[in-house]
Design a protein around this motif. Sequence first.
Motif, PDB file in Angstrom:
ATOM      1  N   THR A 109       0.841  -1.197   0.000  1.00 16.40           N
ATOM      2  CA  THR A 109       0.000   0.000   0.000  1.00 16.40           C
ATOM      3  C   THR A 109       0.877   1.249   0.000  1.00 16.40           C
ATOM      4  OG1 THR A 109      -0.034   0.101   2.409  1.00 16.40           O
ATOM      5  CG2 THR A 109      -1.735  -1.245   1.353  1.00 16.40           C
ATOM      6  N   ALA A 110       0.215   2.422   0.016  1.00 23.23           N
ATOM      7  CA  ALA A 110       0.964   3.683   0.043  1.00 23.23           C
ATOM      8  C   ALA A 110       1.798   3.799   1.315  1.00 23.23           C
ATOM      9  CB  ALA A 110      -0.004   4.860  -0.061  1.00 23.23           C
ATOM     10  N   VAL A 111       1.330   3.209   2.411  1.00 24.33           N
ATOM     11  CA  VAL A 111       2.101   3.252   3.666  1.00 24.33           C
ATOM     12  C   VAL A 111       3.389   2.447   3.517  1.00 24.33           C
ATOM     13  CG1 VAL A 111       2.091   2.706   6.136  1.00 24.33           C
ATOM     14  CG2 VAL A 111       0.027   3.627   5.057  1.00 24.33           C
ATOM     15  N   ASP A 112       3.311   1.274   2.867  1.00 28.81           N
ATOM     16  CA  ASP A 112       4.526   0.488   2.585  1.00 28.81           C
ATOM     17  C   ASP A 112       5.494   1.303   1.731  1.00 28.81           C
ATOM     18  OD1 ASP A 112       3.922  -2.279   3.666  1.00 28.81           O
ATOM     19  OD2 ASP A 112       2.195  -1.983   2.380  1.00 28.81           O
ATOM     20  N   PHE A 113       4.948   1.995   0.728  1.00 25.88           N
ATOM     21  CA  PHE A 113       5.777   2.834  -0.146  1.00 25.88           C
ATOM     22  C   PHE A 113       6.466   3.929   0.668  1.00 25.88           C
ATOM     23  CE2 PHE A 113       6.136   6.816  -2.537  1.00 25.88           C
ATOM     24  CZ  PHE A 113       6.911   6.429  -3.629  1.00 25.88           C
ATOM     25  N   ALA A 114       5.710   4.590   1.559  1.00 26.96           N
ATOM     26  CA  ALA A 114       6.265   5.686   2.367  1.00 26.96           C
ATOM     27  C   ALA A 114       7.436   5.193   3.206  1.00 26.96           C
ATOM     28  CB  ALA A 114       5.173   6.276   3.261  1.00 26.96           C
ATOM     29  N   TYR A 115       7.284   4.028   3.840  1.00 31.83           N
ATOM     30  CA  TYR A 115       8.379   3.490   4.664  1.00 31.83           C
ATOM     31  C   TYR A 115       9.543   3.006   3.808  1.00 31.83           C
ATOM     32  CZ  TYR A 115       5.948   3.864   9.109  1.00 31.83           C
ATOM     33  OH  TYR A 115       5.343   4.353  10.240  1.00 31.83           O
ATOM     34  N   ALA A 116       9.262   2.529   2.587  1.00 33.05           N
ATOM     35  CA  ALA A 116      10.350   2.103   1.692  1.00 33.05           C
ATOM     36  C   ALA A 116      11.215   3.290   1.294  1.00 33.05           C
ATOM     37  CB  ALA A 116       9.770   1.431   0.449  1.00 33.05           C
ATOM     38  N   VAL A 117      10.585   4.472   1.136  1.00 37.23           N
ATOM     39  CA  VAL A 117      11.344   5.677   0.787  1.00 37.23           C
ATOM     40  C   VAL A 117      12.185   6.119   1.975  1.00 37.23           C
ATOM     41  CG1 VAL A 117      11.165   8.094   0.088  1.00 37.23           C
ATOM     42  CG2 VAL A 117       9.654   6.386  -0.942  1.00 37.23           C
ATOM     43  N   HIS A 118      11.551   6.266   3.154  1.00 46.48           N
ATOM     44  CA  HIS A 118      12.275   6.635   4.375  1.00 46.48           C
ATOM     45  C   HIS A 118      11.354   6.440   5.583  1.00 46.48           C
ATOM     46  CE1 HIS A 118      14.765   8.831   7.251  1.00 46.48           C
ATOM     47  NE2 HIS A 118      15.739   8.771   6.345  1.00 46.48           N
ATOM     48  N   THR A 119      11.926   5.987   6.672  1.00 46.71           N
ATOM     49  CA  THR A 119      11.132   5.733   7.880  1.00 46.71           C
ATOM     50  C   THR A 119      10.416   6.990   8.355  1.00 46.71           C
ATOM     51  OG1 THR A 119      12.682   3.993   8.539  1.00 46.71           O
ATOM     52  CG2 THR A 119      11.213   4.841  10.250  1.00 46.71           C
ATOM     53  N   ASP A 120      11.083   8.153   8.290  1.00 45.03           N
ATOM     54  CA  ASP A 120      10.452   9.401   8.743  1.00 45.03           C
ATOM     55  C   ASP A 120       9.240   9.764   7.892  1.00 45.03           C
ATOM     56  OD1 ASP A 120      12.155   9.745  10.821  1.00 45.03           O
ATOM     57  OD2 ASP A 120      13.472  11.186   9.821  1.00 45.03           O
ATOM     58  N   ILE A 121       9.318   9.497   6.584  1.00 49.97           N
ATOM     59  CA  ILE A 121       8.175   9.780   5.710  1.00 49.97           C
ATOM     60  C   ILE A 121       7.005   8.886   6.093  1.00 49.97           C
ATOM     61  CG2 ILE A 121       7.332   9.638   3.321  1.00 49.97           C
ATOM     62  CD1 ILE A 121      10.107  10.546   2.421  1.00 49.97           C
ATOM     63  N   GLY A 122       7.300   7.608   6.383  1.00 55.37           N
ATOM     64  CA  GLY A 122       6.250   6.693   6.823  1.00 55.37           C
ATOM     65  C   GLY A 122       5.622   7.142   8.138  1.00 55.37           C
ATOM     66  N   ASN A 123       6.471   7.546   9.086  1.00 52.76           N
ATOM     67  CA  ASN A 123       5.965   7.947  10.407  1.00 52.76           C
ATOM     68  C   ASN A 123       5.102   9.200  10.364  1.00 52.76           C
ATOM     69  OD1 ASN A 123       7.132   5.824  11.732  1.00 52.76           O
ATOM     70  ND2 ASN A 123       8.960   6.934  12.373  1.00 52.76           N
ATOM     71  N   HIS A 124       5.298  10.056   9.332  1.00 51.21           N
ATOM     72  CA  HIS A 124       4.564  11.331   9.286  1.00 51.21           C
ATOM     73  C   HIS A 124       3.585  11.424   8.120  1.00 51.21           C
ATOM     74  CE1 HIS A 124       8.233  12.489  11.665  1.00 51.21           C
ATOM     75  NE2 HIS A 124       7.258  12.926  12.430  1.00 51.21           N
ATOM     76  N   CYS A 125       3.291  10.272   7.456  1.00 54.44           N
ATOM     77  CA  CYS A 125       2.389  10.382   6.306  1.00 54.44           C
ATOM     78  C   CYS A 125       0.930  10.488   6.759  1.00 54.44           C
ATOM     79  CB  CYS A 125       2.588   9.229   5.327  1.00 54.44           C
ATOM     80  SG  CYS A 125       1.834   7.689   5.774  1.00 54.44           S
ATOM     81  N   ILE A 126       0.153  11.314   6.049  1.00 57.01           N
ATOM     82  CA  ILE A 126      -1.265  11.494   6.392  1.00 57.01           C
ATOM     83  C   ILE A 126      -2.175  11.172   5.207  1.00 57.01           C
ATOM     84  CG2 ILE A 126      -0.958  13.192   8.244  1.00 57.01           C
ATOM     85  CD1 ILE A 126      -1.537  15.383   6.132  1.00 57.01           C
ATOM     86  N   ALA A 127      -1.644  11.215   3.991  1.00 55.56           N
ATOM     87  CA  ALA A 127      -2.457  10.941   2.801  1.00 55.56           C
ATOM     88  C   ALA A 127      -1.529  10.628   1.635  1.00 55.56           C
ATOM     89  CB  ALA A 127      -3.339  12.147   2.469  1.00 55.56           C
ATOM     90  N   CYS A 128      -2.122  10.244   0.511  1.00 52.19           N
ATOM     91  CA  CYS A 128      -1.288   9.936  -0.662  1.00 52.19           C
ATOM     92  C   CYS A 128      -2.024  10.296  -1.943  1.00 52.19           C
ATOM     93  CB  CYS A 128      -0.910   8.451  -0.677  1.00 52.19           C
ATOM     94  SG  CYS A 128      -2.307   7.372  -1.059  1.00 52.19           S
ATOM     95  N   ARG A 129      -1.240  10.510  -2.979  1.00 52.55           N
ATOM     96  CA  ARG A 129      -1.779  10.681  -4.326  1.00 52.55           C
ATOM     97  C   ARG A 129      -1.222   9.558  -5.194  1.00 52.55           C
ATOM     98  NH1 ARG A 129      -4.214  15.452  -5.599  1.00 52.55           N
ATOM     99  NH2 ARG A 129      -4.055  17.126  -4.071  1.00 52.55           N
ATOM    100  N   VAL A 130      -2.118   8.835  -5.861  1.00 53.25           N
ATOM    101  CA  VAL A 130      -1.718   7.782  -6.799  1.00 53.25           C
ATOM    102  C   VAL A 130      -2.128   8.239  -8.192  1.00 53.25           C
ATOM    103  CG1 VAL A 130      -1.972   5.371  -7.449  1.00 53.25           C
ATOM    104  CG2 VAL A 130      -2.007   6.014  -5.029  1.00 53.25           C
TER     105      VAL A 130
END
Length: 708
Positions: A411-432
């Motif tokens: 999911t987008a959350v997996d993608f956020a953590y794959a990019v960087h842990t901080d991005i995953g920890n602070h993500c609130i929404a996504c655009r696909v």
Amino acid sequence: MPVIMPVAVNLERFSHHLASYLDADQVNLVRRSYFYAEQAHEGQRRSSGEPYVTHPLHVANILSEMYMDHQSLMAAMLHDVIEDTAINKMALAAQFGDTVADLVDGVSKLTQMEFESQAEKEAENFRKMTLAMAKDIRVILVKLSDRLHNMRTLGALRPEKKRRIAKQTLEIYAPIAARLGMNDIRIEFEDLCFQAIYPMRARRLEAALKSVRGHRKELVETIRSDISSRLERDNITANVTGREKHLFSIYSKMRSKKKSFKEIMDVHAFRIVVDSVDECYRALGSIHNLYKPIPGEFKDYIAIPKANGYQSLHTVLVGLHGQPIEVQIRTQDMNALANQGIAAHWLYKSDDQDYVGHARARKWVSGLLEIQQQAGNSLEFIENAKIDLFPDEVYVFSPKGKIVELPAGATAVDFAYAVHTDIGNHCIACRVNDRLAPLSRQLQSGERVAIITSEAAQPNPNWLKFVVSGKARSAIRHFLKNQRHNQSVELGARMLDQSLEPYTLSLDSLSTEQVDGLLAACKLDTLEGLLEEIGLGQRPPHTIAQMLAASEGANAHHNTAPLVIDSPDAVVITFARCCRPIPGDTIAAHTSAGKGLVVHQESCRNLTEIRNSKPESISPISWAEHVSGEYVVGLRVEVASERGIIANIATRVSEQGAGIEKLQVNERDAQNMVILITLTVSNRKHLANIMRRIRVMSPVIRVTRSKN
């Protein structure tokens, strides 16, 4: 690919093979390591009755078939010395150098430690091996070779031990071989495991495969000849071979795709090996002119390689008689990498650190290391590591066009953590693909994903329900554990201060001597540890307060002021499901081990029982003057059966700004039914407004607040 059974390997034949690619001095070092291992294992025998030293010799021979370097071969010879003899790592380092000693230590299991279960033991050994892999990737190659020879010689073991070893190999080592691109070893692992776990099924499938192979020979040769002729006509030099399906692959496809053996075997598979990337694409065009391609079945792993570095063109064609033909097209180098994976790095004597297989292996191991650092224990680590050994991937693009590889179902959350842990920890929404999408939506290959972050945001525990990558799971759990720890310490401090107040004492007023004395009495090292135990409900704060008061000779002067709740978000404050308290209710709380404070309505029967049986666990508590957040509450609505009544009630609830979490309908009789609604409200006044709006509906007989 047929399973390779062990053949006798003697030192002289082995040395002769080594001389074909190693220097004489290096061959002598490998021979010296063999004689050292022979002496160390003197008197030890394998389950088959052979001298134990035959095992390390076979392991080294497997590595030599991959053209591994002399240090790997020495480590293979010595890999059981630390584990099974009195010789330690320092002695090995003195004899053969630190590098070889580190390799041997990385492969060695933890024999000195006691474990509660076999699963914990295996998990802790895998964690140790991962740390060693991070320093030197050759550790895993020695381990895979060790496991391969053990799998080839399972015959002498008890059936239950065979199955346990085979199951572990299938779950961990075969996927690791796949991750490292070592296809030959993966296939042999899978077939050997299949034979050990399901011997009867393996025998029947093998017999069926032999009988069908003879009938197919002529047709396979015709197709191969047609492809070769077409490529030759188009001036493309190629080696065309029929690909043999292996047992476990056939069995897996029969189970997962619910197809018969005949349906699986009706598909013919071929591999075309050419000299250059340009010829790969020319060959593709050539065979697409020979046979019609099936739409949607073309995959270009040359332009976008798999996570393990695998590169090839895949296509499926329709043959003359309508039978599907699977074709892989690749170069010689790609073929070597596909079969030998990371081992091809040594086969080509490549010193290039960006060599595709090696670079991707290092990236995977560094990802494992990050998961290991965030995991709470070895069992959690191995659970997350297994997730990351998924064979299927999706490939998505970042806004800047970078390709990110994720497990299937990510999911987008997996993608956020794959990019960087901080991005995953602070993500609130996504655009696909430039459109807002839910964070839980599964991503498809080729999509472009952008993550929207906020400094104030933090991981949501509900993410654990849909994330699939090991990195995302471990990072979310790590954050929640830290949050739980911090909140437990904070709550513990508040509860202890509350219990000290009647004695006119406070945490801040305690001297170092008082704290040290208290910690000694509680057998703890830090005040933070004590406060965490209080906050988690593992120690009653009143008892600690009485211990401190007794040491000071202080008496209680007044009643305890209640703790204050201002939001529902604290990890260590739980709202009881039996009475579901909300702001405005009169409340009390009790401490519960592992949960911290559990809040009830004052009138709750369960609380009355706890008050009678464990009065010391009761804590006074109240709502803050201004309370934020949403609180779960239950409604019981009795209605006369009428078309559309449920939708009308749901509309009235949502019009009042409440969310419905669950709705259950129970029919009482032909005319009446009971609707149980679990909803979120801000306080009693909010709930009263909702109940009033429902009560005025004509089919509604009664509305009450429900209790479990």
